[in-house]
Design a protein around this motif. Structure first.
Motif, short mmCIF file in Angstrom:
data_model
loop_
_atom_site.label_atom_id
_atom_site.label_comp_id
_atom_site.label_asym_id
_atom_site.label_seq_id
_atom_site.Cartn_x
_atom_site.Cartn_y
_atom_site.Cartn_z
N GLU A 1 21.77 21.30 -6.77
CA GLU A 1 23.08 21.58 -5.95
C GLU A 1 23.05 22.88 -5.24
O GLU A 1 23.94 22.83 -4.57
N LYS A 2 22.13 23.58 -5.50
CA LYS A 2 21.65 24.62 -4.60
C LYS A 2 20.78 24.67 -3.48
O LYS A 2 20.59 25.86 -2.99
N ARG A 3 20.10 23.56 -3.39
CA ARG A 3 18.95 23.44 -2.45
C ARG A 3 19.32 23.38 -0.91
O ARG A 3 18.61 23.48 0.03
N GLY A 4 20.61 22.81 -0.78
CA GLY A 4 21.03 22.46 0.39
C GLY A 4 20.56 21.20 0.99
O GLY A 4 20.04 21.13 2.10
N VAL A 5 20.04 20.30 -0.13
CA VAL A 5 19.48 19.04 0.22
C VAL A 5 20.25 17.87 -0.23
O VAL A 5 21.07 18.04 -1.54
N VAL B 1 34.69 12.13 1.62
CA VAL B 1 33.92 12.99 2.55
C VAL B 1 34.37 14.54 2.49
O VAL B 1 33.60 15.49 2.50
N ALA B 2 35.70 14.49 2.17
CA ALA B 2 36.17 16.06 1.88
C ALA B 2 35.50 16.62 0.51
O ALA B 2 35.74 17.90 0.31
N PHE B 3 35.18 15.91 -0.42
CA PHE B 3 34.59 16.46 -1.75
C PHE B 3 33.70 17.55 -1.54
O PHE B 3 34.13 18.64 -1.88
N ARG C 1 32.19 23.52 -1.26
CA ARG C 1 31.78 24.44 -0.75
C ARG C 1 32.70 25.65 -0.21
O ARG C 1 32.24 26.56 0.23
N GLY C 2 33.91 25.61 -0.74
CA GLY C 2 35.14 26.53 -0.51
C GLY C 2 36.16 26.04 0.29
O GLY C 2 37.17 27.12 0.46
N THR D 1 28.59 18.35 5.18
CA THR D 1 28.17 19.55 4.26
C THR D 1 27.15 20.34 5.09
O THR D 1 26.89 21.62 4.58
N SER D 2 26.74 19.97 6.16
CA SER D 2 25.59 20.57 6.99
C SER D 2 24.26 20.98 6.11
O SER D 2 24.09 21.99 5.92
#
Length: 366
Positions: free
Chosen positions: A76-80, A99-101, A106-107, A153-154
């Motif tokens: 969950e912290k890899r950005g993958v 989609v908003a989840f 991420r804040g 989430t880019s």
């Protein structure tokens, strides 16, 4: 989140003896197509990059940061983001809230997240459908919503594990166009696992062929498709690939088959012959087939192994060498072709293209 330069060398060993040892790299914003037969290790490779599978050796780096090793970075912290055939939408949330989840996680505040979710739904062709639950969406629409959730989430790297396989051809074509547009616009680094050459050609710049846990060919998509280095890669393109050796201007297939063709090469070199199944002529033989059966140039004796229905007729598979032949359904019926039947196959030399192959593939004696 910045776009990711991916550098992965994944080594995974299974108790059953399977070993995956593969290197995959991608420049920021690049899309890579990963193809291979079932069981080759494609999903395992993606899972290791995503942090869902521990790699026994090697490394996984994004933007130069080590994510594996003794203290691997959690998934969950890899950005993958890993997206497969199942969109895995939350059934109790609307498309908009699905989609908003990720944005909320991420804040982002609720209002901003829902507004951005609507923008992403519009980008993937779901404008006005944000209030619908997943069960009120078609399979293709659910996959679009999952893609919107992933891209919103880019992510540094987006991993797509056969996302179009479960869709009907028309829906898959629409989704392919959406993927192409959104990957191009977002400049997200992506790895797409597929069994479809059309997916690879339309989505990716480079292609990797994974077979038996190792990379057997890689390069620009057009280069791999034009000169497949293995039988699997050739089948993906839709051509036959038969290995042999050229000597003194003539080429002969491996496996003891008396298939011979004239080439322009005067040296003693291993070559693979590429030709389309539709260009092969088949004729039943009513006596026993041996390698000494009389044949002419571009002909060889063989046996039918199996045949299968295709959208345009029947594809017949033969042995020694293994070749696919496309025929009309009535031609199969007229010739009474069946598994085990001896046949003579023929190919016009003008329909054959020769490409280099590994010396270990070709027979030592022509």
């Amino acid at each position: 989140m910045s776009r990711g330069a991916l550098d992965a060398h994944v080594v995974v060993e299974r108790p059953d003896g399977f070993r995956l040892d593969a290197v995959l790299t991608a420049e920021p914003g690049e899309t890579i197509a990963l193809v291979g037969p079932s069981g080759a290790g494609k999903s395992t490779l993606l899972a290791a990059i995503a942090g869902l599978e521990l790699s026994g050796a090697g490394h996984v780096r994004i933007d130069g940061v080590e994510l594996s090793g003794r203290r691997p970075v959690p998934a969950e912290k890899r950005g993958v983001v890993l997206l497969g055939q199942d969109p895995h939408l939350f059934p109790h949330l609307s498309a908009r809230d699905n989609v908003a989840f990720g944005l909320r996680a991420r804040g982002a505040d609720r209002l901003h997240a829902r507004r951005e979710a609507d923008e992403w739904l519009a980008r993937v062709g779901l404008d006005g459908l944000g209030g619908r639950s997943p069960r009120e969406l078609s399979g293709g629409q659910q996959q679009r919503a999952a893609l919107a959730r992933a891209l919103a989430t880019s992510p540094r790297v987006l991993l797509l594990d056969e996302p179009l396989t479960a869709l009907d051809p028309e829906t898959a074509g629409d989704m392919r166009a959406v993927l192409h547009a959104q990957l191009s616009q977002s400049r997200t680094t992506a790895v797409v696992v597929t069994h479809d050459a059309v997916d690879a050609a339309s989505l990716a710049r480079r292609m990797l062929v994974l077979e038996g846990g190792r990379i057997t060919q890689e390069g620009l998509v057009r280069d791999v498709l034009s000169a497949p280095a293995t039988r699997f890669a050739a089948a993906l393109v839709g051509v036959n690939r038969v290995v042999g050796r050229a000597r003194d201007g003539r080429w002969r297939a491996a496996g003891g088959a008396p298939m011979e063709l004239r080439t322009m090469d005067a040296g003693d070199v291993p070559l693979a012959a590429l030709f389309r199944p539709a260009d092969v002529v088949v004729e039943p033989l009513h006596d026993a087939v041996t390698t000494t059966h009389p044949v002419g140039p571009g002909q060889w004796a063989s046996r039918v192994v199996r045949w299968e229905q295709t959208p345009s007729g029947v594809r017949v598979h033969t042995a020694a060498p293994a070749v696919a032949v496309d025929l009309a359904t009535d031609a199969v019926a007229d010739q009474r072709l069946a598994p085990g039947m001896p046949v003579r196959l023929g190919i016009d030399a003008a329909a054959v293209r020769f490409v280099p192959c590994a010396a270990s593939e070709a027979p030592r004696e022509p």
